[in-house]
Motif scaffolding. Structure first.
Motif, mmCIF file in Angstrom:
data_model
loop_
_atom_site.group_PDB
_atom_site.id
_atom_site.type_symbol
_atom_site.label_atom_id
_atom_site.label_comp_id
_atom_site.label_asym_id
_atom_site.label_seq_id
_atom_site.Cartn_x
_atom_site.Cartn_y
_atom_site.Cartn_z
ATOM 1 N N VAL A 148 1.037 -1.198 -0.002
ATOM 2 C CA VAL A 148 0.061 -0.108 -0.100
ATOM 3 C C VAL A 148 0.796 1.106 -0.085
ATOM 4 C CG1 VAL A 148 -1.768 1.355 1.228
ATOM 5 C CG2 VAL A 148 -1.903 -1.438 1.176
ATOM 6 N N ALA A 149 0.713 2.112 -0.957
ATOM 7 C CA ALA A 149 1.456 3.408 -1.111
ATOM 8 C C ALA A 149 0.540 4.396 -1.327
ATOM 9 C CB ALA A 149 2.512 3.154 -2.485
ATOM 10 N N ILE A 150 1.179 5.546 -0.696
ATOM 11 C CA ILE A 150 0.426 6.655 -0.629
ATOM 12 C C ILE A 150 1.061 7.842 -1.310
ATOM 13 C CG2 ILE A 150 -0.415 8.573 0.921
ATOM 14 C CD1 ILE A 150 -0.596 6.346 3.131
ATOM 15 N N ILE A 166 3.035 -7.633 -11.894
ATOM 16 C CA ILE A 166 2.562 -6.565 -10.798
ATOM 17 C C ILE A 166 1.433 -5.669 -11.280
ATOM 18 C CG2 ILE A 166 3.698 -4.360 -9.680
ATOM 19 C CD1 ILE A 166 6.287 -5.764 -10.287
ATOM 20 N N ILE A 167 0.527 -5.762 -10.290
ATOM 21 C CA ILE A 167 -0.726 -4.903 -10.414
ATOM 22 C C ILE A 167 -0.623 -3.708 -9.576
ATOM 23 C CG2 ILE A 167 -3.228 -4.823 -10.064
ATOM 24 C CD1 ILE A 167 -3.223 -8.021 -10.528
ATOM 25 N N VAL A 168 -0.798 -2.658 -10.199
ATOM 26 C CA VAL A 168 -0.841 -1.241 -9.515
ATOM 27 C C VAL A 168 -2.239 -0.514 -9.711
ATOM 28 C CG1 VAL A 168 0.226 1.180 -9.464
ATOM 29 C CG2 VAL A 168 1.620 -0.911 -10.333
ATOM 30 N N SER A 169 -3.000 -0.619 -8.505
ATOM 31 C CA SER A 169 -4.069 -0.011 -8.704
ATOM 32 C C SER A 169 -4.516 1.037 -7.479
ATOM 33 C CB SER A 169 -5.056 -1.234 -8.159
ATOM 34 O OG SER A 169 -6.348 -1.080 -8.036
ATOM 35 N N GLY A 170 -5.485 1.666 -7.522
ATOM 36 C CA GLY A 170 -5.821 3.006 -6.850
ATOM 37 C C GLY A 170 -6.832 4.025 -7.431
ATOM 38 N N GLU A 171 -6.981 4.678 -6.426
ATOM 39 C CA GLU A 171 -8.148 5.872 -6.738
ATOM 40 C C GLU A 171 -7.327 6.800 -7.836
ATOM 41 O OE1 GLU A 171 -10.065 7.682 -3.572
ATOM 42 O OE2 GLU A 171 -10.662 5.745 -3.007
ATOM 43 N N SER A 172 -8.148 7.756 -8.244
ATOM 44 C CA SER A 172 -7.752 8.843 -8.909
ATOM 45 C C SER A 172 -6.816 9.524 -8.212
ATOM 46 C CB SER A 172 -8.765 9.702 -9.276
ATOM 47 O OG SER A 172 -8.339 10.902 -10.106
ATOM 48 N N GLY A 173 -5.460 9.734 -8.852
ATOM 49 C CA GLY A 173 -4.553 10.743 -7.986
ATOM 50 C C GLY A 173 -3.448 9.943 -7.223
ATOM 51 N N ALA A 174 -3.906 8.548 -7.324
ATOM 52 C CA ALA A 174 -3.226 7.761 -6.096
ATOM 53 C C ALA A 174 -1.598 7.490 -6.708
ATOM 54 C CB ALA A 174 -3.726 6.603 -6.030
ATOM 55 N N GLY A 175 -1.140 7.777 -7.856
ATOM 56 C CA GLY A 175 0.258 7.726 -8.302
ATOM 57 C C GLY A 175 0.333 6.516 -9.018
ATOM 58 N N LYS A 176 -0.695 6.008 -9.568
ATOM 59 C CA LYS A 176 -0.372 4.730 -10.331
ATOM 60 C C LYS A 176 0.667 4.803 -11.476
ATOM 61 C CE LYS A 176 -4.785 4.439 -10.880
ATOM 62 N NZ LYS A 176 -5.084 5.508 -10.303
ATOM 63 N N ASN A 212 -8.294 15.475 -9.728
ATOM 64 C CA ASN A 212 -7.090 15.506 -10.481
ATOM 65 C C ASN A 212 -7.413 16.099 -11.786
ATOM 66 O OD1 ASN A 212 -4.796 14.484 -11.634
ATOM 67 N ND2 ASN A 212 -4.986 12.657 -11.276
ATOM 68 N N ASP A 213 -6.617 17.226 -11.930
ATOM 69 C CA ASP A 213 -6.575 17.728 -13.220
ATOM 70 C C ASP A 213 -5.990 17.075 -14.570
ATOM 71 O OD1 ASP A 213 -7.666 20.176 -12.151
ATOM 72 O OD2 ASP A 213 -5.716 21.249 -12.028
ATOM 73 N N ASN A 214 -5.335 15.837 -14.242
ATOM 74 C CA ASN A 214 -4.972 15.033 -15.051
ATOM 75 C C ASN A 214 -5.277 13.548 -15.008
ATOM 76 O OD1 ASN A 214 -3.663 14.660 -17.781
ATOM 77 N ND2 ASN A 214 -1.780 14.507 -16.837
ATOM 78 N N SER A 215 -6.395 13.085 -14.763
ATOM 79 C CA SER A 215 -6.706 11.788 -14.383
ATOM 80 C C SER A 215 -7.035 11.024 -15.609
ATOM 81 C CB SER A 215 -8.091 11.969 -13.361
ATOM 82 O OG SER A 215 -8.575 10.718 -13.167
ATOM 83 N N SER A 216 -6.116 9.847 -15.298
ATOM 84 C CA SER A 216 -6.430 8.776 -16.284
ATOM 85 C C SER A 216 -7.819 8.071 -16.401
ATOM 86 C CB SER A 216 -5.361 7.596 -16.170
ATOM 87 O OG SER A 216 -4.195 8.088 -16.231
ATOM 88 N N ARG A 217 -8.235 8.167 -17.525
ATOM 89 C CA ARG A 217 -9.782 7.687 -17.560
ATOM 90 C C ARG A 217 -9.995 6.336 -18.332
ATOM 91 N NH1 ARG A 217 -10.547 9.186 -13.372
ATOM 92 N NH2 ARG A 217 -12.673 8.592 -13.674
ATOM 93 N N PHE A 218 -8.666 5.587 -18.371
ATOM 94 C CA PHE A 218 -8.655 4.320 -18.699
ATOM 95 C C PHE A 218 -7.703 3.440 -17.951
ATOM 96 C CE2 PHE A 218 -5.501 7.051 -20.422
ATOM 97 C CZ PHE A 218 -4.264 6.295 -20.653
ATOM 98 N N GLY A 219 -7.659 2.073 -18.437
ATOM 99 C CA GLY A 219 -6.427 1.206 -17.806
ATOM 100 C C GLY A 219 -5.330 1.184 -18.614
ATOM 101 N N LYS A 220 -4.166 0.649 -18.209
ATOM 102 C CA LYS A 220 -3.195 0.512 -19.095
ATOM 103 C C LYS A 220 -2.311 -0.828 -18.501
ATOM 104 C CE LYS A 220 -1.754 5.090 -17.964
ATOM 105 N NZ LYS A 220 -0.668 5.808 -17.695
ATOM 106 N N TYR A 221 -2.133 -1.616 -19.647
ATOM 107 C CA TYR A 221 -1.439 -2.990 -19.298
ATOM 108 C C TYR A 221 -0.046 -2.712 -20.091
ATOM 109 C CZ TYR A 221 0.014 -7.806 -19.939
ATOM 110 O OH TYR A 221 0.574 -8.990 -19.733
ATOM 111 N N THR A 222 1.093 -2.744 -19.242
ATOM 112 C CA THR A 222 2.224 -2.658 -19.765
ATOM 113 C C THR A 222 3.058 -3.955 -19.429
ATOM 114 O OG1 THR A 222 2.344 -0.464 -19.103
ATOM 115 C CG2 THR A 222 4.570 -1.591 -19.672
ATOM 116 N N GLU A 223 3.681 -4.648 -20.821
ATOM 117 C CA GLU A 223 4.448 -5.815 -20.633
ATOM 118 C C GLU A 223 5.755 -5.308 -20.909
ATOM 119 O OE1 GLU A 223 2.592 -9.323 -22.737
ATOM 120 O OE2 GLU A 223 4.125 -8.856 -24.296
ATOM 121 N N ILE A 224 6.782 -5.902 -20.300
ATOM 122 C CA ILE A 224 8.272 -5.814 -20.443
ATOM 123 C C ILE A 224 8.673 -7.058 -20.913
ATOM 124 C CG2 ILE A 224 10.146 -4.957 -19.419
ATOM 125 C CD1 ILE A 224 8.346 -3.304 -17.412
ATOM 126 N N SER A 225 9.534 -7.110 -21.804
ATOM 127 C CA SER A 225 9.992 -8.391 -22.334
ATOM 128 C C SER A 225 11.374 -8.362 -21.888
ATOM 129 C CB SER A 225 9.901 -8.482 -24.008
ATOM 130 O OG SER A 225 8.503 -8.331 -24.233
#
Length: 187
Positions: free
Chosen positions: A5-7, A56-66, A111-124
């Motif tokens: 849990v990160a703040i 690694i799943i990064v989840s949280g509310e708007s502005g949480a720092g995901k 949040n003035d710049n809130s992501s309104r979508f999810g992102k999936y990043t795959e690192i090879s």
């Protein structure tokens, strides 16, 4: 699995530099304070030890720092894997961020710049566990925002950016007008 849990402190802290990355590199989970780098190190070790994909799943509310947490994770992988790339992997992966954010971010009451979508990043990684590439996908775009915004919220940034460019020659054929709050696009 492991949960951290990160703040978001809404300011830069000196806990994400290269010295901290090297402090967590090679450590076992629980040997040091909880940190995004500890989670990244555990995933990296499990990948190398078991030769299996990790998530690694990064989840949280708007502005949480995901987005910032994901960036720190990518920087950790790039540093510990001693990636031979001239540019940091997070710079390459996130180079598309301005475009992604314009199309998928909007002003909300939190949040003035809130992501309104999810992102999936795959690192090879290659056989020696060095980063060889990455792929970012977006999903779950909040489509309702296109036609409706709550009070004190805005549509996606791209609409306002287009309207601000309405007088540019390449946009004149779109017949865009000025934007107004909660009514951003006139045709």
């Amino acid at each position: 699995g492991i949960i951290l849990v990160a703040i978001n402190p809404y300011k830069q802290l000196p806990i994400y530099g290269d010295a901290i990355i090297h402090a967590y590199s090679g450590q076992n989970m629980g040997d040091m304070d909880p940190h995004i780098f500890a989670v990244a190190e555990e995933a990296y070790k499990q990948m190398a030890r078991n030769n299996k994909n990790q998530s690694i799943i990064v989840s949280g509310e708007s502005g949480a720092g995901k987005t910032v947490s994901a960036r720190y994770t990518m920087r950790y992988f790039a540093t510990v894997s001693k990636s031979s790339s001239n540019a940091h992997v997070e710079d390459k992966v996130l180079a598309s961020n301005p475009i992604t954010e314009a199309v998928g971010n909007a002003k909300t009451t939190r949040n003035d710049n809130s992501s309104r979508f999810g992102k999936y990043t795959e690192i090879s990684f290659d056989q020696s566990y060095q980063i060889i590439g990455a792929n970012m996908r977006t999903y779950l775009l909040e489509k309702s925002r296109v036609v409706f915004q709550s009070e004190n919220e805005r549509n996606y940034h791209i609409f306002y950016q287009l309207c601000a460019s309405a007088m540019q020659p390449e946009f004149k054929h779109l017949k865009l007008g000025r934007s107004q709050e909660n009514n951003p696009l006139f045709i």
